[in-house]
Write a protein that holds these residues in place. Structure first.
Motif, short mmCIF file in Angstrom:
data_model
loop_
_atom_site.label_atom_id
_atom_site.label_comp_id
_atom_site.label_asym_id
_atom_site.label_seq_id
_atom_site.Cartn_x
_atom_site.Cartn_y
_atom_site.Cartn_z
N TYR A 182 0.95 5.28 0.15
CA TYR A 182 0.11 6.39 0.54
C TYR A 182 0.83 7.68 0.14
CZ TYR A 182 -2.44 9.46 3.78
OH TYR A 182 -3.17 10.48 4.34
N TYR B 230 -2.79 -1.17 8.31
CA TYR B 230 -2.04 -2.04 7.40
C TYR B 230 -0.69 -1.39 7.19
CZ TYR B 230 -1.39 -5.21 3.45
OH TYR B 230 -0.93 -6.18 2.61
N LEU C 123 0.86 -1.19 0.00
CA LEU C 123 0.00 0.00 0.00
C LEU C 123 0.89 1.23 0.00
CD1 LEU C 123 -2.66 1.62 0.48
CD2 LEU C 123 -2.38 1.15 2.90
N ARG D 270 2.20 0.39 5.61
CA ARG D 270 2.15 1.18 4.38
C ARG D 270 3.46 1.90 4.13
NH1 ARG D 270 -0.80 6.15 7.39
NH2 ARG D 270 -2.16 4.62 8.28
N GLN D 271 3.71 2.15 2.84
CA GLN D 271 4.82 3.04 2.48
C GLN D 271 4.23 4.42 2.31
OE1 GLN D 271 6.80 1.69 -1.13
NE2 GLN D 271 5.88 -0.28 -0.86
N GLU D 272 5.01 5.44 2.65
CA GLU D 272 4.51 6.80 2.44
C GLU D 272 5.43 7.53 1.46
OE1 GLU D 272 3.61 9.00 5.92
OE2 GLU D 272 2.01 7.58 6.50
#
Lengths: 209, 221
Positions: free
Chosen positions: A33, A198, A31, A200-202
């Protein structure tokens, strides 16, 4: 294996450099973001990934192959949810979705569409012109595409939570979680704090002058 | 149903929903042509001289009226983005759109043309020549017009710009078409003029879909 990656992506819009040298790699179950203030280029980044917007420099890779070289495969695997909903306001929710499925070569029966619209709390509104629905309901109709295209492996979602009520947000959050667990990859932007529990990468985009 | 057929069906359904807007070019066409006999007098020989030109000029101008709508709604509501992200090649989508324009905006004009030929005292030979030029020439209006519409769809109020871009391009078509009807009036063969129009049509049919597709991509930026 990476589902989607960007290599030194730069986009110039109206003679203004929105961002340059954006790199990311997104694997299955991943995911991403995308964060940033208004005007930082979040929407442009998503449009550049889908190929709607021309990039100044750099490349987007799908399954380690340049997207430009395998458009058909990429389009088969992609669901894009943009600022513009892509719904004709004169046609009903059902007509819009049937047409979309025909364009995407998705075999689906009308009963399936009725079922999905029911799940999205649009019972009784299937045959009303989309222009007569509220903003939130229109977005629910557009989001039905995530339910319809079961063969997708990548979702690109631009502000999917805007104008949804708490029930809608919960429904969409659950759908995104299910998709991620099933092996899908998701890129999304959101101004609200993301409620999804979950990993996540940002990716943070800065506003540039 | 194949995606292209589905697109045609949807666009024709939408056109039917917007009948009032669709009638505008037809009414404009009728008005212009009925005014001419009143303005220049009912003299048959004068009307025969100007008739083919009047019908063609009116056809070009009224096709411009309906043209602007071609990609406008799909661009504004985002349907175009989704069409571009479908698996159908964009030139095919463009061709389907052009076909819809021809069927909804121009075929009604052709259907009305026998009536107008009577208004303008065209002889039977002249009418058949006119019909042949209309059938071969008007798809060209839709094809070439769509390129300009695709280029200007991102600008609001591209209407006047559209006319300025397109009218000069249609001049050769106008000259060949009216010259064919003139030849028919003098009972001369007019296959040469028809062949020129057909050649232009085939050329546009081969290249315009790609030009429209490219212009649509550019207008997404």
């Amino acid at each position: 294996m990476s589902v989607l990656s960007a290599d030194n992506l730069s986009v110039v819009k109206n003679d203004r450099l929105l961002f340059d040298k954006v790199n990311f790699t997104l694997a299955a179950h991943g995911l991403l973001y995308v964060k940033g203030p208004n005007g930082a280029g979040k929407t442009s980044l998503l449009r550049a990934i889908t190929g709607l917007l021309e990039t100044e420099d750099g490349g987007v890779y799908f399954l380690n192959q340049k997207v430009a070289l395998q458009r058909t495969l990429f389009h088969q695997q992609l669901v894009y949810f943009g600022h513009k909903l892509g719904l004709n306001l004169r046609l009903s929710a059902l007509e819009n979705l049937v047409f979309w499925c025909e364009q995407q070569n998705i075999q689906v029966s009308q009963d399936d569409i009725y079922g999905i619209l029911g799940e999205l709390s649009l019972v009784g509104l299937e045959d009303v012109p989309v222009g007569h629905l509220s903003a939130g309901q229109q977005r629910r109709v557009a989001l039905a595409r995530l339910w319809l295209k079961t063969a997708a492996s990548l979702w690109v979602l631009d502000e999917p939570f805007t104008a949804l009520d708490s029930n809608g947000i919960a429904l969409l959050t659950k759908k995104v979680m299910d998709f991620l667990h099933a092996g899908g990859a998701v890129i999304m932007t959101s101004h609200q704090e993301l409620q999804i529990e979950y990993p996540r990468q940002e990716l943070v985009l800065e506003y540039r002058i | 149903m194949t995606p292209v057929m589905a697109l045609l069906k949807r666009d024709l359904t939408l056109a039917f929903h917007q009948r009032a807007e669709l009638l505008q070019p037809v009414i404009f066409f009728l008005l212009v042509i009925t005014l001419f006999p009143l303005a220049v007098g009912p003299n048959a020989s004068t009307l025969q001289i100007i008739g083919p030109g009047v019908i063609w000029v009116a056809a070009i101008l009224s096709s411009l009226l309906g043209l602007e709508r071609l990609f406008r709604d799909d661009y504004q509501d985002g349907s175009l983005e989704h069409l571009m992200l479908s698996t159908t090649p964009l030139p095919l989508i463009a061709l389907a759109k052009v076909t819809t324009h021809w069927l909804t905006s121009i075929v009604p004009l052709i259907v009305l043309s026998p009536l107008l030929a009577i208004f303008l005292h065209l002889s039977e030979a002249m009418y058949w020549a006119l019909l042949a030029t209309l059938l071969l020439g008007t798809p060209l209006l839709s094809l070439v017009g769509a390129i300009a519409v695709a280029l200007t769809v991102g600008l609001n109020r591209g209407g006047v710009l559209l006319a300025l871009l397109l009218v000069p391009i249609f001049i050769p078509l106008l000259i060949f078409a009216t010259s064919a009807v003139d030849s028919a009036a003098m009972e001369l063969p007019y296959t040469a003029q028809l062949a020129f129009i057909a050649a232009m049509l085939l050329f546009a049919l081969a290249l315009a879909p790609f030009a429209i597709a490219y212009a649509l991509k550019v207008s997404q930026n």
